[in-house]
Design a protein around this motif. Structure first.
Motif, short mmCIF file in Angstrom:
data_model
loop_
_atom_site.label_atom_id
_atom_site.label_comp_id
_atom_site.label_asym_id
_atom_site.label_seq_id
_atom_site.Cartn_x
_atom_site.Cartn_y
_atom_site.Cartn_z
N ALA A 127 111.09 122.80 4.28
CA ALA A 127 111.47 122.91 5.69
C ALA A 127 111.58 124.37 6.10
CB ALA A 127 112.78 122.17 5.95
N HIS A 128 112.13 125.18 5.22
CA HIS A 128 112.25 126.63 5.50
C HIS A 128 110.86 127.27 5.57
CE1 HIS A 128 113.95 130.62 5.57
NE2 HIS A 128 113.15 130.95 4.57
N VAL A 129 109.96 126.86 4.69
CA VAL A 129 108.59 127.39 4.72
C VAL A 129 107.94 127.04 6.06
CG1 VAL A 129 106.27 127.11 3.70
CG2 VAL A 129 108.27 127.41 2.21
N GLU A 130 108.12 125.80 6.50
CA GLU A 130 107.56 125.38 7.79
C GLU A 130 108.18 126.15 8.95
OE1 GLU A 130 105.63 121.15 8.66
OE2 GLU A 130 107.81 121.17 8.51
N GLN A 131 109.48 126.35 8.90
CA GLN A 131 110.16 127.09 9.96
C GLN A 131 109.71 128.54 10.02
OE1 GLN A 131 114.24 126.37 8.91
NE2 GLN A 131 114.17 124.24 9.58
N SER A 132 109.18 129.04 8.92
CA SER A 132 108.67 130.41 8.87
C SER A 132 107.26 130.51 9.46
CB SER A 132 108.66 130.92 7.43
OG SER A 132 109.97 130.94 6.92
N GLY A 133 106.71 129.38 9.91
CA GLY A 133 105.42 129.40 10.59
C GLY A 133 104.23 128.93 9.79
N TYR A 134 104.45 128.44 8.59
CA TYR A 134 103.34 127.95 7.78
C TYR A 134 103.16 126.45 7.99
CZ TYR A 134 104.30 132.33 5.42
OH TYR A 134 104.52 133.66 5.16
N ARG A 135 101.94 125.99 7.85
CA ARG A 135 101.68 124.55 7.90
C ARG A 135 101.41 124.08 6.48
NH1 ARG A 135 96.81 123.21 11.02
NH2 ARG A 135 95.81 122.61 9.10
N ILE A 136 102.25 123.18 6.00
CA ILE A 136 102.07 122.65 4.65
C ILE A 136 101.00 121.56 4.74
CG2 ILE A 136 103.17 121.47 2.72
CD1 ILE A 136 105.81 122.86 3.70
N GLN A 137 99.89 121.83 4.11
CA GLN A 137 98.72 120.97 4.21
C GLN A 137 98.84 119.73 3.32
OE1 GLN A 137 96.48 121.61 6.44
NE2 GLN A 137 95.14 119.91 5.94
N SER A 138 99.21 119.96 2.07
CA SER A 138 99.19 118.86 1.10
C SER A 138 100.04 119.22 -0.11
CB SER A 138 97.74 118.62 0.67
OG SER A 138 97.65 117.57 -0.26
N ILE A 139 100.44 118.17 -0.82
CA ILE A 139 101.16 118.34 -2.09
C ILE A 139 100.38 117.54 -3.12
CG2 ILE A 139 103.30 117.89 -3.35
CD1 ILE A 139 104.71 118.18 -0.57
N ILE A 140 100.10 118.17 -4.25
CA ILE A 140 99.29 117.54 -5.30
C ILE A 140 100.09 117.54 -6.59
CG2 ILE A 140 98.10 119.65 -6.08
CD1 ILE A 140 95.48 117.86 -5.99
N MET A 141 99.77 116.58 -7.45
CA MET A 141 100.51 116.42 -8.70
C MET A 141 99.53 116.00 -9.80
SD MET A 141 103.79 113.96 -9.02
CE MET A 141 104.70 113.80 -10.53
N ASP A 142 99.76 116.50 -11.00
CA ASP A 142 98.94 116.19 -12.17
C ASP A 142 99.87 115.53 -13.18
OD1 ASP A 142 97.34 116.24 -14.44
OD2 ASP A 142 96.73 118.32 -14.22
N THR A 143 99.67 114.24 -13.45
CA THR A 143 100.59 113.50 -14.32
C THR A 143 99.92 113.15 -15.65
OG1 THR A 143 99.98 111.34 -13.43
CG2 THR A 143 101.78 112.51 -12.33
N ILE A 144 100.71 113.21 -16.71
CA ILE A 144 100.15 112.88 -18.03
C ILE A 144 100.85 111.71 -18.70
CG2 ILE A 144 99.19 115.15 -18.48
CD1 ILE A 144 101.66 115.78 -20.14
N THR A 145 101.90 111.19 -18.05
CA THR A 145 102.61 110.04 -18.61
C THR A 145 102.60 108.89 -17.61
OG1 THR A 145 104.76 110.68 -17.72
CG2 THR A 145 104.17 111.58 -19.90
N GLU A 146 102.85 107.70 -18.11
CA GLU A 146 102.96 106.53 -17.22
C GLU A 146 104.14 106.70 -16.27
OE1 GLU A 146 100.98 103.97 -16.42
OE2 GLU A 146 99.59 105.08 -17.69
N ALA A 147 105.24 107.28 -16.76
CA ALA A 147 106.39 107.53 -15.89
C ALA A 147 106.00 108.49 -14.76
CB ALA A 147 107.56 108.10 -16.69
N GLY A 148 105.17 109.48 -15.07
CA GLY A 148 104.69 110.40 -14.05
C GLY A 148 103.83 109.70 -13.02
N ASN A 149 102.98 108.77 -13.47
CA ASN A 149 102.15 108.00 -12.53
C ASN A 149 103.02 107.15 -11.61
OD1 ASN A 149 99.70 108.97 -13.52
ND2 ASN A 149 99.53 107.35 -15.05
N ARG A 150 104.04 106.52 -12.16
CA ARG A 150 104.94 105.70 -11.34
C ARG A 150 105.69 106.58 -10.33
NH1 ARG A 150 105.77 103.36 -16.37
NH2 ARG A 150 107.76 104.45 -16.63
N PHE A 151 106.10 107.75 -10.77
CA PHE A 151 106.79 108.70 -9.89
C PHE A 151 105.89 109.10 -8.72
CE2 PHE A 151 107.94 113.28 -9.10
CZ PHE A 151 109.13 113.03 -8.45
N ALA A 152 104.64 109.43 -9.01
CA ALA A 152 103.69 109.81 -7.95
C ALA A 152 103.50 108.66 -6.97
CB ALA A 152 102.35 110.22 -8.57
N GLN A 153 103.40 107.44 -7.48
CA GLN A 153 103.25 106.28 -6.60
C GLN A 153 104.49 106.09 -5.72
OE1 GLN A 153 102.40 103.20 -9.43
NE2 GLN A 153 100.23 103.74 -9.58
#
Length: 190
Positions: A127-153
């Motif tokens: 939120a602070h980054v956005e308030q500083s005038g930047y547009r957050i385009q996307s967030i990406i994640m690289d998961t290597i465990t099943e728990a990580g996949n569930r978290f991303a979902q």
């Protein structure tokens, strides 16, 4: 349980040991380099401690567009990431891409407020980054465990591809990310 205000090299050594409980060293950034990320962008790491020990941490970094593209194509292993790959927001890029590179919570604290605390901490940072005038385009994640996949979902991320190092790449727009954090990870207590 509290978010740590200041981190030192020894904390990053503890974080590396915590990571080793869940996946192989080939997927872990050496603790000295993670510390360098922190020195370059202190808001890129949030850690939670209890009784003088780190029990959870998360890395969320603004990355340069070409690094984001490599992650999205499954050709970038973040264990090799350096500060040269992290976006310097003082150069005023119009759009910013974020990489959620690591989330680790000690097994004994999986049902604690640690994960919601870290996610909401990062919503404040973004939120602070956005308030500083930047547009957050996307967030990406690289998961290597099943728990990580569930978290991303659970974060509402869409599966993008399987990487050349057999991990799963997930991505989300910023608005969807925020909505899913609020819906799936309400703050229980601080």
């Amino acid at each position: 349980m509290k978010i740590m205000e200041h981190l030192h090299l020894e904390h990053f050594r503890q974080m590396e040991q915590l990571e080793l409980q869940y996946y192989d060293a080939e997927f872990i950034t050496p603790y000295q380099e993670s510390y360098n990320w922190y020195l370059f962008r202190p808001d890129s790491v949030v850690a939670i401690e209890e009784n003088g020990r780190i029990i959870a941490f998360m890395n969320l970094l603004p990355v340069k567009p070409h690094i984001y593209l490599q992650i999205a194509q499954g050709t970038f292993n973040d264990s090799l990431m350096t500060t040269a790959d992290i976006e310097d927001l003082t150069t005023s890029p119009e759009q910013v891409y974020y990489f959620l590179s690591c989330v680790v919570v000690d097994q004994a604290y999986r049902k604690s407020p640690a994960l919601p605390m870290m996610l909401h901490h990062y919503l404040d940072v973004l939120a602070h980054v956005e308030q500083s005038g930047y547009r957050i385009q996307s967030i990406i994640m690289d998961t290597i465990t099943e728990a990580g996949n569930r978290f991303a979902q659970r974060l509402g991320m869409k599966h993008v591809c399987i990487s050349d190092h057999d991990s799963h790449i997930h991505a989300s727009d910023y608005e969807s990310f925020k909505q899913h954090v609020h819906a799936s990870y309400p703050i229980l207590s601080r």
